[in-house]
Design a protein around this motif. Structure first.
Motif, PDB file in Angstrom:
ATOM      1  N   GLN A  62     -89.391 -58.806 -99.798  1.00 30.24           N
ATOM      2  CA  GLN A  62     -90.114 -59.721-100.693  1.00 30.24           C
ATOM      3  C   GLN A  62     -91.590 -59.364-100.684  1.00 30.24           C
ATOM      4  N   ALA A  63     -92.175 -59.311-101.882  1.00 27.97           N
ATOM      5  CA  ALA A  63     -93.604 -59.040-102.033  1.00 27.97           C
ATOM      6  C   ALA A  63     -94.264 -60.263-102.659  1.00 27.97           C
ATOM      7  N   GLU A  64     -95.232 -60.841-101.962  1.00 31.92           N
ATOM      8  CA  GLU A  64     -95.929 -62.035-102.446  1.00 31.92           C
ATOM      9  C   GLU A  64     -97.362 -61.666-102.804  1.00 31.92           C
ATOM     10  N   VAL A  65     -97.865 -62.242-103.862  1.00 31.27           N
ATOM     11  CA  VAL A  65     -99.261 -62.066-104.229  1.00 31.27           C
ATOM     12  C   VAL A  65     -99.705 -63.298-105.004  1.00 31.27           C
ATOM     13  N   TRP A  66    -100.962 -63.667-104.867  1.00 32.21           N
ATOM     14  CA  TRP A  66    -101.483 -64.889-105.489  1.00 32.21           C
ATOM     15  C   TRP A  66    -102.109 -64.595-106.841  1.00 32.21           C
ATOM     16  N   GLN A  67    -101.913 -65.534-107.747  1.00 34.34           N
ATOM     17  CA  GLN A  67    -102.620 -65.629-109.021  1.00 34.34           C
ATOM     18  C   GLN A  67    -102.337 -64.484-109.994  1.00 34.34           C
ATOM     19  N   ARG A  68    -101.269 -63.740-109.740  1.00 37.76           N
ATOM     20  CA  ARG A  68    -100.875 -62.698-110.696  1.00 37.76           C
ATOM     21  C   ARG A  68     -99.452 -62.243-110.359  1.00 37.76           C
ATOM     22  N   GLY A  69     -98.815 -61.608-111.323  1.00 41.07           N
ATOM     23  CA  GLY A  69     -97.541 -60.961-111.072  1.00 41.07           C
ATOM     24  C   GLY A  69     -97.747 -59.487-110.812  1.00 41.07           C
ATOM     25  N   PRO A  70     -96.686 -58.755-110.516  1.00 44.74           N
ATOM     26  CA  PRO A  70     -96.838 -57.317-110.267  1.00 44.74           C
ATOM     27  C   PRO A  70     -97.228 -56.572-111.547  1.00 44.74           C
ATOM     28  N   GLY A 230    -103.114 -56.716-102.319  1.00 44.09           N
ATOM     29  CA  GLY A 230    -103.079 -58.042-101.711  1.00 44.09           C
ATOM     30  C   GLY A 230    -101.680 -58.566-101.450  1.00 44.09           C
ATOM     31  N   PHE A 231    -100.691 -57.673-101.419  1.00 38.26           N
ATOM     32  CA  PHE A 231     -99.318 -58.113-101.186  1.00 38.26           C
ATOM     33  C   PHE A 231     -99.114 -58.535 -99.727  1.00 38.26           C
ATOM     34  N   ASP A 232     -98.316 -59.590 -99.549  1.00 42.19           N
ATOM     35  CA  ASP A 232     -97.744 -59.930 -98.248  1.00 42.19           C
ATOM     36  C   ASP A 232     -96.264 -59.605 -98.323  1.00 42.19           C
ATOM     37  N   PHE A 233     -95.806 -58.751 -97.418  1.00 40.38           N
ATOM     38  CA  PHE A 233     -94.408 -58.323 -97.443  1.00 40.38           C
ATOM     39  C   PHE A 233     -93.618 -59.033 -96.351  1.00 40.38           C
ATOM     40  N   ASP A 234     -92.439 -59.507 -96.711  1.00 40.12           N
ATOM     41  CA  ASP A 234     -91.473 -60.047 -95.755  1.00 40.12           C
ATOM     42  C   ASP A 234     -90.177 -59.269 -95.907  1.00 40.12           C
ATOM     43  N   THR A 235     -89.474 -59.092 -94.800  1.00 41.63           N
ATOM     44  CA  THR A 235     -88.206 -58.373 -94.827  1.00 41.63           C
ATOM     45  C   THR A 235     -87.072 -59.273 -94.357  1.00 41.63           C
ATOM     46  N   SER A 236     -85.850 -58.861 -94.617  1.00 43.68           N
ATOM     47  CA  SER A 236     -84.687 -59.655 -94.220  1.00 43.68           C
ATOM     48  C   SER A 236     -84.556 -59.752 -92.710  1.00 43.68           C
ATOM     49  N   GLU A 237     -85.204 -58.838 -91.972  1.00 38.51           N
ATOM     50  CA  GLU A 237     -85.177 -58.922 -90.510  1.00 38.51           C
ATOM     51  C   GLU A 237     -86.091 -60.035 -90.011  1.00 38.51           C
ATOM     52  N   ARG A 533    -115.870 -84.343-105.585  1.00 34.53           N
ATOM     53  CA  ARG A 533    -116.462 -83.070-105.164  1.00 34.53           C
ATOM     54  C   ARG A 533    -115.590 -81.944-105.690  1.00 34.53           C
ATOM     55  N   THR A 534    -116.193 -80.984-106.379  1.00 38.16           N
ATOM     56  CA  THR A 534    -115.453 -79.846-106.922  1.00 38.16           C
ATOM     57  C   THR A 534    -116.020 -78.548-106.350  1.00 38.16           C
ATOM     58  N   VAL A 535    -115.124 -77.585-106.155  1.00 34.91           N
ATOM     59  CA  VAL A 535    -115.540 -76.268-105.686  1.00 34.91           C
ATOM     60  C   VAL A 535    -114.723 -75.216-106.420  1.00 34.91           C
ATOM     61  N   PRO A 536    -115.310 -74.036-106.673  1.00 34.49           N
ATOM     62  CA  PRO A 536    -114.506 -72.934-107.227  1.00 34.49           C
ATOM     63  C   PRO A 536    -113.423 -72.543-106.226  1.00 34.49           C
ATOM     64  N   ALA A 537    -112.215 -72.270-106.702  1.00 39.77           N
ATOM     65  CA  ALA A 537    -111.093 -71.956-105.815  1.00 39.77           C
ATOM     66  C   ALA A 537    -110.446 -70.648-106.239  1.00 39.77           C
ATOM     67  N   LEU A 538    -110.472 -69.668-105.328  1.00 35.27           N
ATOM     68  CA  LEU A 538    -109.847 -68.366-105.573  1.00 35.27           C
ATOM     69  C   LEU A 538    -109.012 -68.001-104.347  1.00 35.27           C
ATOM     70  N   GLY A 569    -102.801 -61.938 -94.438  1.00 31.38           N
ATOM     71  CA  GLY A 569    -102.511 -62.303 -95.813  1.00 31.38           C
ATOM     72  C   GLY A 569    -103.730 -62.799 -96.573  1.00 31.38           C
ATOM     73  N   GLU A 570    -103.458 -63.449 -97.706  1.00 27.42           N
ATOM     74  CA  GLU A 570    -104.537 -63.937 -98.561  1.00 27.42           C
ATOM     75  C   GLU A 570    -105.024 -65.301 -98.084  1.00 27.42           C
ATOM     76  N   ARG A 571    -106.290 -65.562 -98.314  1.00 20.98           N
ATOM     77  CA  ARG A 571    -106.924 -66.810 -97.909  1.00 20.98           C
ATOM     78  C   ARG A 571    -107.716 -67.398 -99.066  1.00 20.98           C
TER      79      ARG A 571
END
Length: 834
Positions: A62-70, A230-237, A533-538, A569-571
């Motif tokens: 599994q490949a995870e990434v925020w705010q976009r697709g591959p 920026g991918f986070d990879f997880d495996t079946s193991e 209170r508002t802040v930019p969020a990325l 990973g991403e923060r």
């Protein structure tokens, strides 16, 4: 005399109800039962995680990434590996009339699920729903009062309930969510405006390999090809890293608790065997007079002890295995546990092996004493206590070595286990030394004027006194009370700390930047006087850090530095013109408003210390697949206890403001949020996701409470073992105390005086050992809370001291209960039997 003859004699002398060896049975039952239940449960969970790894993950990789697709290039690389399924995960709000609930929105494509079966409550096995149709979890259906066929809205777009989910195969790998899941088809979030550029969502690409592949090598190749993606990879193991980490840590802690129970039980075994052999003095002497050798004596009573140890261990094993399904049923909603009894090899072999080895180590010294004592000395039971026999060192040494080897072979954290074994040995040695010191001090102390106090003091050092055994039993027992109280109150303190005195009423994600004025106006009209209170969020990932000409590349690190969790990973990222609320500068300077110079960043001071960063170093991050580098301008101290926006990295606006993003907001209302506020937010800003903080805090509180309850249940085994040992130590001294009490009764002592004498003796020991137990128990609790579970050390000392006082009172009650039969003894009858 051969072994068969020895067994015939041992069998005749061994009562069918194991009279005299019941303490050994109880201690082994508790210790082996606890270990077998722990091994069975953790083995069942680990087995499910291993065998169902592909199903839990939803594929091999599994490949995870925020705010976009591959991207097209990335997707081509994934498709070259096998079949691909792409979906999005995000927080959203669902509405049915006046009912509103946060949900976890999960979009899936026609290939879903690659592995496993998605089942509905009506029995259908399904894949992705049709467009504008949704599979709804039972939790979401109950919150929104939905049934199959009903229509509700998500982000302003309507969807029809196509069915209620009964089994979502990859639920465990999805991790923590702020609402019940709802499944829709790929394209629904985009059509509802929930996946616009800058929105907070996560893309998950699952891959089912088309042939055998080495998982680690495949991940390494993808990371090399797309280093800034920026991918986070997880495996079946490692399909559910959070679950595996929790099971590993909790399992290791519980194993240590089980071993602690066995160590405490071992003391009881030694005392019980010594008491049993003391009662068999005349039988041993008679056998020796009739020609039995010391070796024959050892064989006879070793067979009896082994028989009792086997019965106690097997009974504990059966009880532990029988308890496993009950524990599994209690945890089935949190962790994958196979239904029914699980016959784990560790439970079947290791738990009884530990029990028998502990029985060998602690039973060998009293058995060696009885083996080597002369027959005439054995006849003088009251005048000649059993002496030590150096022959016991060999079985004790071999038994201890076997225990160490077995712990190292079965432990996942060998260093922690070695520390535990070393600590247990040091604690036994310290308590033995303390027992010796108490006897010496009692012998040299000035004689008090009060007769009862003088006799109580003398009882601590007289020949045959059980002071050493009592000190060990009391020390372990009271330390267990302190350990339990300190851990429990620290967990409670962490729960209280997780609920700040001042917390916002709502978090709101994905507030469009251009709609901020309208957002604030709506809140002011609906809940006047609210603090918004508002802040930019990325989202972004730290790729490299350090001096500009010698940056450390995160992907090239073999192991992350201790405490460098932001590198995983991403923060969350943000930018600001001013120092954020709740933050304070500790070094460097803040850029001013409208900064137009080199991109700058302010770093959490703790992270700066962990990574050895200095002012002027640089940090490179990946945002939406693009590298951005900023120079460190300052370090900040962050108030993590404040429930608000806390970012490890805060950038100058010119570093990030051109990247697509939305705002995140907190809302604090003056007298609690009015009911219509949530409705208005969902109606006017359907693409945003309001989250009630109260529900979030309840989840955190419930989770920590469950951890505390598990620790309480596990530690209670050690406390029970300590009480059993204490009871055994008091029972072991019963014969000699009967003799003393009869003599004192003949000399004119009343029952009340004898009772006061017992309480004084045990009270003196308990008073001395309270301070020792406080130090030992709190030290062990600190290791568990801080080092193992990584919580803050927040014990409630008044409660801990109160529990210690309760432990002392328990000791005195047990001592009183053990003394009552002696007080009822008739002097004339007792003298005829002594």
């Amino acid at each position: 005399m051969g072994w068969s003859t020895a067994w015939r004699i041992a069998k005749r002398d061994l009562n069918a109800r194991f009279r005299g060896l019941r303490l050994l049975l109880v201690c082994l039952f508790l210790g082996v039962g606890a270990l077998s239940a722990i091994y069975s449960l953790t083995g069942a969970i680990e087995g499910e995680l291993e065998t169902r790894g592909r199903e839990i993950l939803g594929g091999d990789l599994q490949a995870e990434v925020w705010q976009r697709g591959p991207t097209e290039e990335e997707l081509a690389a994934f498709e070259a590996l096998g079949e691909v399924s792409i979906g999005l995960r995000m927080q959203a709000s669902a509405r049915n009339g006046d009912l509103v609930s946060p949900i976890e929105l999960k979009s899936v494509d026609e290939a879903y699920p690659l592995v496993g079966v998605l089942t509905l409550e009506d029995g259908r096995d399904v894949g992705a729903p049709a467009m504008d149709e949704a599979w709804v979890s039972r939790g979401a259906a109950d919150r929104l009062d939905l049934a199959p066929g009903d229509t509700f809205s998500i982000g302003g777009r309507e969807a029809r309930v196509g069915g209620i989910i009964a089994n979502e195969p990859d639920r465990l790998s999805e991790g923590f969510s702020l609402g019940p899941p709802v499944l829709v088809r790929t394209g629904f979030p985009e059509a509802a405006g929930l996946a616009a550029p800058g929105s907070f969502y996560q893309s998950k690409t699952r891959i089912a390999f088309d042939g055998p592949r080495e998982l680690d090598a495949t991940v390494e190749d993808l990371e090399t090809r797309f280093p800034t993606a920026g991918f986070d990879f997880d495996t079946s193991e490692r399909a559910s890293p959070g679950a595996e980490r929790f099971v590993s840590r909790m399992g290791q802690f519980l194993v240590l608790v089980g071993l602690a129970a066995l160590v405490i039980a071992g003391i009881g075994i030694g005392g019980g065997v010594a008491s049993y052999l003391e009662a068999r003095r005349q039988s041993i002497a008679t056998l020796k007079v009739l020609g039995a050798t010391s070796r024959d004596i050892a064989r006879i009573y070793l067979l009896q002890i082994v028989a009792a140890a086997l019965v106690g261990s097997l009974a504990g094993l059966v009880a532990g295995l029988a308890l496993t399904p009950l524990l599994g049923a209690a945890l089935e909603d949190l962790l994958p546990v196979a239904a029914g009894v699980t016959l784990d090899p560790r439970a079947l072999l290791v738990a009884p092996a530990f029990g028998l080895l502990v029985a060998l180590v602690f039973a060998a010294p009293p058995l060696a004493k009885a083996r080597s004592f002369p027959a005439m000395a054995l006849m003088r039971a009251r005048a000649a206590p059993l002496a030590r026999d150096r022959a016991a060192w060999l079985p004790v040494t071999l038994g201890l070595a076997a225990i160490v080897v077995l712990v190292l072979l079965t432990s996942q954290q060998r260093m922690l286990s070695m520390f535990f074994l070393g600590g247990a040995a040091a604690m036994l040695a310290a308590l033995a030394l303390l027992g010796w010191a108490i006897r010496r001090l009692a012998a040299r102390a000035p004689r008090p004027g009060a007769p009862l106090l003088r006799i109580a003091l003398a009882n601590l050092h007289r020949p045959g006194a059980q002071t050493g055994a009592l000190v060990t039993a009391l020390g372990f027992g009271l330390s267990a009370f302190v350990l339990l109280a300190a851990i429990q109150t620290s967990i409670a303190g962490n729960i209280a700390l997780s609920v700040p005195a001042r917390a916002p009423d709502y978090f709101v994600l994905d507030v469009p930047r251009d709609d901020e004025p309208a957002f604030r106006k709506l809140i002011e009209e609906t809940a006047p006087g609210s603090d918004v209170r508002t802040v930019p969020a990325l989202r972004g990932r730290i790729l490299a850090y350090g001096p500009e000409d010698a940056q450390v590349v995160v992907d090239e690190l073999e192991e992350l530095p201790e405490g460098a969790w932001p590198l995983r990973g991403e923060r969350g990222l943000t930018y600001a013109d001013e120092v954020p609320e709740g933050n304070s500068l500790v070094e460097g300077e803040w850029w001013g408003p409208n900064w137009a110079g080199e991109p700058l960043v302010s770093v959490d001071a703790e992270l700066g210390e962990v990574l050895d960063l200095d002012i002027g170093d640089t940090i490179t991050i990946g945002v939406l697949g693009v590298e951005r580098t900023a120079r460190i301008a300052s370090f900040r101290r962050i108030d993590w206890e404040a429930l608000g926006f806390n970012y490890v990295l805060v950038f100058s606006p010119n570093a990030l403001e051109d990247a697509p993003h939305n705002l995140a907001a907190t809302i604090e209302t003056p007298g609690g949020p009015p009911p219509e506020l949530l409705q208005a937010l969902v109606r006017e800003f359907p693409s945003s996701s309001p989250i009630e903080v109260g529900g979030l805090l309840r989840q955190a509180r419930d989770l920590l409470s469950q951890v505390g309850a598990a620790i309480l249940a596990a530690a209670s085994v050690a406390v029970l073992a300590g009480l059993a040992v204490l009871t055994g130590a008091i029972a072991a001294a019963r014969a000699s105390r009967l003799y003393d009490n009869v003599i004192l009764r003949v000399l004119g002592a009343s029952r009340r005086q004898l009772l006061v004498l017992q309480l004084l003796e045990y009270g003196l020991l308990a008073l001395v050992l309270s301070g020792v137990a406080l130090a030992i128990g709190s030290g062990l609790a600190w290791l568990v809370v801080v080092e193992l579970f990584e919580f803050d050390w927040l014990p409630d000392w008044p409660t801990v001291l109160a529990v210690l006082g309760g432990g002392v009172a328990t000791v005195l009650v047990v001592a009183l209960g053990g003394s009552l039969p002696l007080l009822r003894a008739k002097p004339a009858r007792a003298l005829r039997t002594l």
